[in-house]
Motif scaffolding. Structure first.
Motif, PDB file in Angstrom:
ATOM      1  N   GLU A  25      19.254  81.707  36.985  1.00 24.60           N
ATOM      2  CA  GLU A  25      18.391  80.690  36.383  1.00 24.60           C
ATOM      3  C   GLU A  25      17.001  81.199  36.034  1.00 24.60           C
ATOM      4  N   GLY A  53      26.803  75.929  38.275  1.00 24.75           N
ATOM      5  CA  GLY A  53      25.452  75.444  38.493  1.00 24.75           C
ATOM      6  C   GLY A  53      24.395  76.002  37.563  1.00 24.75           C
ATOM      7  N   ASP A 293      19.870  68.097  55.193  1.00 20.39           N
ATOM      8  CA  ASP A 293      18.530  67.702  54.752  1.00 20.39           C
ATOM      9  C   ASP A 293      17.499  68.410  55.624  1.00 20.39           C
ATOM     10  N   GLN A 323      15.166  71.758  46.836  1.00 22.46           N
ATOM     11  CA  GLN A 323      14.749  71.911  45.434  1.00 22.46           C
ATOM     12  C   GLN A 323      15.971  72.026  44.532  1.00 22.46           C
ATOM     13  N   LYS A 324      15.900  71.438  43.362  1.00 19.37           N
ATOM     14  CA  LYS A 324      16.981  71.567  42.395  1.00 19.37           C
ATOM     15  C   LYS A 324      16.787  72.844  41.586  1.00 19.37           C
ATOM     16  N   VAL A 325      17.825  73.660  41.531  1.00 18.06           N
ATOM     17  CA  VAL A 325      17.820  74.893  40.743  1.00 18.06           C
ATOM     18  C   VAL A 325      19.034  74.838  39.823  1.00 18.06           C
ATOM     19  N   LYS A 327      21.775  73.248  38.036  1.00 14.55           N
ATOM     20  CA  LYS A 327      22.444  71.953  38.221  1.00 14.55           C
ATOM     21  C   LYS A 327      22.696  71.624  39.689  1.00 14.55           C
ATOM     22  N   HIS A 328      22.266  72.511  40.589  1.00 16.09           N
ATOM     23  CA  HIS A 328      22.541  72.308  42.016  1.00 16.09           C
ATOM     24  C   HIS A 328      21.272  72.023  42.804  1.00 16.09           C
ATOM     25  N   GLN A 329      21.417  71.241  43.858  1.00 17.00           N
ATOM     26  CA  GLN A 329      20.343  71.021  44.822  1.00 17.00           C
ATOM     27  C   GLN A 329      20.506  72.034  45.947  1.00 17.00           C
ATOM     28  N   ARG A 331      19.132  73.648  49.656  1.00 14.68           N
ATOM     29  CA  ARG A 331      18.360  73.350  50.852  1.00 14.68           C
ATOM     30  C   ARG A 331      17.113  74.231  50.904  1.00 14.68           C
ATOM     31  N   THR A 335      16.372  78.307  49.457  1.00  9.54           N
ATOM     32  CA  THR A 335      15.402  78.792  48.461  1.00  9.54           C
ATOM     33  C   THR A 335      14.354  79.694  49.087  1.00  9.54           C
TER      34      THR A 335
END
Length: 380
Positions: A25, A53, A293, A323-325, A327-329, A331, A335
């Protein structure tokens, strides 16, 4: 990445999938990725997950990374690669590093394991490619943050020695319940290991070792109280690099209040266990749940007198959330660990480095302002 590179990711866990997605990404030129694991189905699943993703186009291929030996498929892939990013358990690090040396590849890993790190330092001394070790969150980002803070303090206040250099990280859940006040957000064996192995610190300007979990105290960060205690591995090579320059230096892990008391109770019951790390891991896994979470709390501080004798202290604290990177979220632990690994990959691939590169040998300003780091941690 500013150019196209072929990157081999060893492992198919949460960090492997995260670093693969970040590289796809956030690179200017998407790399070719090979994802390998001893369980081929896991590697296949991660490769598919990254492909689903990412919003970029690039080649992603899974393969079977045999637990022992070297298969023809592995050899063919190693011959194509530019770098190996080692996301396997620390015990496997010397084996993967040896592949990198044998096939003339760059190498970067995450492990806080001290013995395995020393083994890689020995095998990679004369390597023609670069080996960046311990380049995750802790060890990794937190060490560069602390070292950068120390260097700037010395420049600004015209000194070459300080009294304290403290750096701390907590991979935590938003909520915590009795009796353990914890939730797993990363490897249980990694947690057990850092709690039981000795930690390397500086005391009175000299390097020494102390038992982990032997200096518990309370710290308030952004108005929230946490408990901190010594744990192994997080200091990387800073005790050696800053020997004679810092009176007291240590890495501590942050936890919710009450957790360390429960851990000490479990450890006390392991006195006659032959494998204490495995025993503690089993005790924790029997009662502590895995929780998605999460948040990362990190803190670094330097304290000492300036050139005029006034006592000064500088602090940096951050809270990193999921964080969303693409199309995926992802944990927060994913990241914050994967971003330094991706940044290390770029450093190795796009600058002339060879041999072992330890955390203290990396320019903090350049590294902490890299594109992968900034996207996760923000500016200092």
């Amino acid at each position: 990445m500013k150019k196209h590179h072929t990157i081999i990711i060893a492992g198919a866990g949460g960090i492997a999938e995260a670093v693969g997605l970040l590289l796809m990404e956030w690179s200017e030129v998407a790399p070719t990725l090979f994802i390998g694991d001893r369980t081929h189905s896991k590697a296949k699943k991660v490769a598919h997950w990254i492909q689903e993703g990412t919003t970029k186009s690039g080649f992603i291929q899974d393969f079977h990374l045999a637990e022992n030996g070297l298969t023809d498929e592995m050899k063919a892939i190693l011959l194509q690669g530019d770098i190996i990013l080692d996301c396997l358990p620390g015990s496997q690090a010397p084996r993967i590093a040896q592949f990198a040396k044998d096939f003339n590849l760059h190498y970067a890993n995450l492990t806080e394991y001290v013995v395995e790190t020393e083994e890689i330092i020995t095998l990679a001394k004369e390597a023609k490619t670069g080996f960046i070790l311990q380049t995750g969150l802790a060890p990794g980002y937190i060490d560069l943050l602390a070292n950068g803070l120390f260097q700037q303090f010395c420049i600004d206040f015209e000194v070459d020695k300080v009294d304290k250099l403290e750096f701390k990280v907590g991979a935590l859940t938003n909520h915590a319940v009795a009796p353990h006040y914890y939730g797993f957000t990363w490897s249980p064996v990694g947690v057990a290991t850092e709690y039981l192995e000795e930690t390397i610190v500086l005391r009175d300007f000299k390097k020494t070792t102390l038992p982990s979990l032997s200096e518990r105290t309370t710290i308030i960060i952004d108005g929230i109280a946490y408990e901190e205690d010594l744990t192994s591995g997080g200091a990387a090579d800073l005790p050696d690099a800053l020997l004679g320059k810092v009176r007291s230096l240590d890495y501590k892990t942050l936890r919710h209040p009450g957790h360390y008391t429960w851990i000490q109770e479990q450890v006390a019951n392991l006195e006659h266990t032959t494998d204490a790390i495995k025993g503690l891991q089993e005790k924790m896994e029997a009662i502590i749940p895995h929780i998605e979470d999460d948040k990362i709390i990190l803190y670094a501080a330097v304290e000492g007198k300036d050139a005029t004798g006034i006592l000064r202290r500088r602090e940096i604290a951050k809270c990193i959330l999921p964080q969303k990177v693409g199309k995926h979220q992802l944990r927060a632990i994913q990241t914050t660990t994967a971003a330094p690994l991706a940044q290390a990959a770029q450093l190795l691939l796009e600058t002339p480095l060879s041999g072992v590169v330890l955390q203290s040998q990396i320019d903090p300003i350049q590294f902490l302002n890299g594109n992968y780091i900034l996207n996760v941690y923000g500016k200092i």
